[in-house]
Design a protein around this motif. Structure first.
Motif, PDB file in Angstrom:
ATOM      1  N   GLN A  24       0.841  -1.180   0.000  1.00 34.22           N
ATOM      2  CA  GLN A  24       0.000   0.000   0.000  1.00 34.22           C
ATOM      3  C   GLN A  24       0.883   1.240   0.000  1.00 34.22           C
ATOM      4  O   GLN A  24       1.792   1.373   0.805  1.00 34.22           O
ATOM      5  CB  GLN A  24      -0.936   0.006   1.214  1.00 34.22           C
ATOM      6  CG  GLN A  24      -1.894   1.203   1.215  1.00 34.22           C
ATOM      7  CD  GLN A  24      -2.970   1.057   2.265  1.00 34.22           C
ATOM      8  OE1 GLN A  24      -3.290  -0.058   2.665  1.00 34.22           O
ATOM      9  NE2 GLN A  24      -3.506   2.160   2.717  1.00 34.22           N
ATOM     10  N   SER A  39      -1.541   7.645   0.243  1.00 33.14           N
ATOM     11  CA  SER A  39      -2.764   8.104  -0.393  1.00 33.14           C
ATOM     12  C   SER A  39      -3.033   9.545  -0.015  1.00 33.14           C
ATOM     13  O   SER A  39      -2.689   9.991   1.076  1.00 33.14           O
ATOM     14  CB  SER A  39      -3.935   7.224   0.034  1.00 33.14           C
ATOM     15  OG  SER A  39      -5.127   7.698  -0.531  1.00 33.14           O
ATOM     16  N   ASP A  80      -8.597  10.050   2.616  1.00 34.47           N
ATOM     17  CA  ASP A  80      -8.969   8.926   3.451  1.00 34.47           C
ATOM     18  C   ASP A  80      -9.907   7.975   2.722  1.00 34.47           C
ATOM     19  O   ASP A  80     -10.173   6.877   3.201  1.00 34.47           O
ATOM     20  CB  ASP A  80      -9.639   9.421   4.733  1.00 34.47           C
ATOM     21  CG  ASP A  80      -8.673  10.199   5.619  1.00 34.47           C
ATOM     22  OD1 ASP A  80      -9.146  11.095   6.344  1.00 34.47           O
ATOM     23  OD2 ASP A  80      -7.466   9.908   5.567  1.00 34.47           O
ATOM     24  N   TRP A 116      -9.575   6.955  -0.514  1.00 37.07           N
ATOM     25  CA  TRP A 116      -8.905   6.189  -1.566  1.00 37.07           C
ATOM     26  C   TRP A 116      -7.583   5.643  -1.042  1.00 37.07           C
ATOM     27  O   TRP A 116      -6.994   6.211  -0.138  1.00 37.07           O
ATOM     28  CB  TRP A 116      -8.615   7.078  -2.780  1.00 37.07           C
ATOM     29  CG  TRP A 116      -9.835   7.602  -3.459  1.00 37.07           C
ATOM     30  CD1 TRP A 116     -10.567   8.696  -3.105  1.00 37.07           C
ATOM     31  CD2 TRP A 116     -10.477   7.046  -4.598  1.00 37.07           C
ATOM     32  NE1 TRP A 116     -11.614   8.866  -3.955  1.00 37.07           N
ATOM     33  CE2 TRP A 116     -11.586   7.870  -4.893  1.00 37.07           C
ATOM     34  CE3 TRP A 116     -10.212   5.950  -5.411  1.00 37.07           C
ATOM     35  CZ2 TRP A 116     -12.443   7.621  -5.957  1.00 37.07           C
ATOM     36  CZ3 TRP A 116     -11.056   5.695  -6.483  1.00 37.07           C
ATOM     37  CH2 TRP A 116     -12.155   6.519  -6.748  1.00 37.07           C
ATOM     38  N   ARG A 117      -7.177   4.540  -1.622  1.00 43.01           N
ATOM     39  CA  ARG A 117      -5.830   4.058  -1.355  1.00 43.01           C
ATOM     40  C   ARG A 117      -5.200   3.674  -2.679  1.00 43.01           C
ATOM     41  O   ARG A 117      -5.887   3.361  -3.661  1.00 43.01           O
ATOM     42  CB  ARG A 117      -5.819   2.882  -0.380  1.00 43.01           C
ATOM     43  CG  ARG A 117      -6.400   1.583  -0.899  1.00 43.01           C
ATOM     44  CD  ARG A 117      -6.501   0.566   0.233  1.00 43.01           C
ATOM     45  NE  ARG A 117      -7.004  -0.714  -0.234  1.00 43.01           N
ATOM     46  CZ  ARG A 117      -6.241  -1.754  -0.533  1.00 43.01           C
ATOM     47  NH1 ARG A 117      -4.926  -1.646  -0.414  1.00 43.01           N
ATOM     48  NH2 ARG A 117      -6.770  -2.887  -0.939  1.00 43.01           N
ATOM     49  N   THR A 118      -3.890   3.705  -2.718  1.00 42.30           N
ATOM     50  CA  THR A 118      -3.155   3.429  -3.944  1.00 42.30           C
ATOM     51  C   THR A 118      -2.372   2.138  -3.779  1.00 42.30           C
ATOM     52  O   THR A 118      -1.663   1.961  -2.791  1.00 42.30           O
ATOM     53  CB  THR A 118      -2.197   4.585  -4.276  1.00 42.30           C
ATOM     54  OG1 THR A 118      -2.936   5.796  -4.339  1.00 42.30           O
ATOM     55  CG2 THR A 118      -1.505   4.343  -5.601  1.00 42.30           C
ATOM     56  N   ARG A 167      -5.452   3.545  -8.159  1.00 39.86           N
ATOM     57  CA  ARG A 167      -6.234   4.047  -7.026  1.00 39.86           C
ATOM     58  C   ARG A 167      -7.548   3.303  -6.938  1.00 39.86           C
ATOM     59  O   ARG A 167      -8.261   3.151  -7.925  1.00 39.86           O
ATOM     60  CB  ARG A 167      -6.504   5.548  -7.183  1.00 39.86           C
ATOM     61  CG  ARG A 167      -5.243   6.413  -7.155  1.00 39.86           C
ATOM     62  CD  ARG A 167      -5.615   7.885  -7.160  1.00 39.86           C
ATOM     63  NE  ARG A 167      -6.228   8.264  -5.908  1.00 39.86           N
ATOM     64  CZ  ARG A 167      -7.084   9.284  -5.782  1.00 39.86           C
ATOM     65  NH1 ARG A 167      -7.453   9.976  -6.842  1.00 39.86           N
ATOM     66  NH2 ARG A 167      -7.589   9.592  -4.608  1.00 39.86           N
ATOM     67  N   ILE A 193     -11.882   2.965  -1.000  1.00 39.53           N
ATOM     68  CA  ILE A 193     -12.013   2.126   0.189  1.00 39.53           C
ATOM     69  C   ILE A 193     -13.488   1.883   0.441  1.00 39.53           C
ATOM     70  O   ILE A 193     -14.273   2.822   0.589  1.00 39.53           O
ATOM     71  CB  ILE A 193     -11.371   2.798   1.420  1.00 39.53           C
ATOM     72  CG1 ILE A 193      -9.870   3.013   1.166  1.00 39.53           C
ATOM     73  CG2 ILE A 193     -11.592   1.964   2.669  1.00 39.53           C
ATOM     74  CD1 ILE A 193      -9.170   3.730   2.290  1.00 39.53           C
TER      75      ILE A 193
END
Length: 289
Positions: free
Chosen positions: A7, A10, A13, A15-17, A274, A277
């Motif tokens: 991970q 990002s 909060d 989204w995560r990449t 991306r 979440i």
């Protein structure tokens, strides 16, 4: 595609990449694209020298399965495409098209689509063979890498749940509905079947039919040519297989556009993808804390 659990930072909060594609896969993807474009352009150049397809040994070249020619009708050059017993006026696309000077000429395709240029059969053959071997070497490297890293088994192999989810996947594609969250990082059943078909059906067919068109391969490919019905049949199958490959590429590009071109292109250029979440995942993390 090789999905890595790493991970990366990002910006929000929500989204995560993730690192979606490893660099060897990205490199081989772009090499494959370059080779395919060169082979299509040079293949059209070769077809332009004799724009007709036959079946069998074609003892009667006056009756092709399909052809694209330019004919004079009412004093004007028209492009006529013949498939079986049917003919179609395809002026400007097949048979007759405008050259850079705006003059209509006989050609199987527009001059801009043919590499290295209009009516250069010898150079077209050299380009085609060079990039064909580059494509084969790149494909061999991809297959070896996929087996070594278990990318093929882990990401592309059909599982029992994939067979059950085929109807749902078809419905989602028809509605242009794409998965979100964690599901966006996995191949769906139709993607898996398409990629497996390209790797294990279309690609071998393109290679075998391409090799069998060379008279020097008669002693090696004789059995295959007998199986498909002759060298002219192999040429026709080669054209059909390449056309299906182009169709696959066009559908693939269309899906990239509808899935989010910026995110998809970034994942193939830098590897970073991306994903949103999902609320259920957020609640699970909060309960864990």
């Amino acid at each position: 595609m090789s999905l890595l659990p790493t991970q990366l930072p990002s910006s929000t909060d929500q989204w995560r990449t993730v690192l979606r594609h490893r660099w060897p896969l990205r490199l081989m993807h772009w090499i494959n694209l370059a080779c395919m474009l060169a082979m299509i352009g040079s293949g059209l150049q070769i077809l332009n020298a004799h724009p007709a397809l036959y079946w069998g040994e074609a003892s009667n070249f006056a009756a092709p399965l399909a052809s694209a020619t330019g004919v004079i009708r009412k004093g004007e050059l028209r492009g006529i495409t013949q498939v079986g017993g049917s003919t179609f006026d395809t002026t400007g696309l097949l048979g007759a098209t405008n050259n850079p000077q705006g003059v209509r000429v006989r050609a199987v395709a527009p001059s801009w689509a043919m590499i290295p240029g209009a009516r250069n059969l010898a150079a077209g053959r050299r380009w085609h063979l060079f990039f064909a071997w580059a494509w084969v070497l790149n494909g061999s490297a991809y297959l070896l890498w996929s087996l070594t890293t278990r990318h093929l088994q882990r990401d592309l192999a059909m599982q029992r749940r994939d067979w059950r989810n085929i109807p749902t996947s078809i419905t989602d594609h028809l509605r242009f509905r794409h998965p979100q969250g964690e599901a966006a990082m996995r191949y769906n059943p139709l993607q898996k079947l398409a990629y497996l078909g390209v790797i294990f059906v279309l690609t071998p067919m393109i290679v075998l039919t391409g090799l069998s068109m060379s008279p020097q391969m008669d002693t090696v490919m004789g059995g295959f040519m007998e199986l498909v019905g002759g060298r002219q049949s192999a040429r026709t199958l080669h054209f059909i297989a390449m056309s299906l490959f182009v169709l696959f590429a066009l559908v693939h590009l269309l899906m990239v556009v509808f899935a989010g071109p910026i995110n998809e292109m970034r994942s193939m250029l830098s590897g970073r993808f991306r994903v949103r979440i999902e609320p259920t995942a957020e609640r699970a993390e909060g309960d864990h804390e």
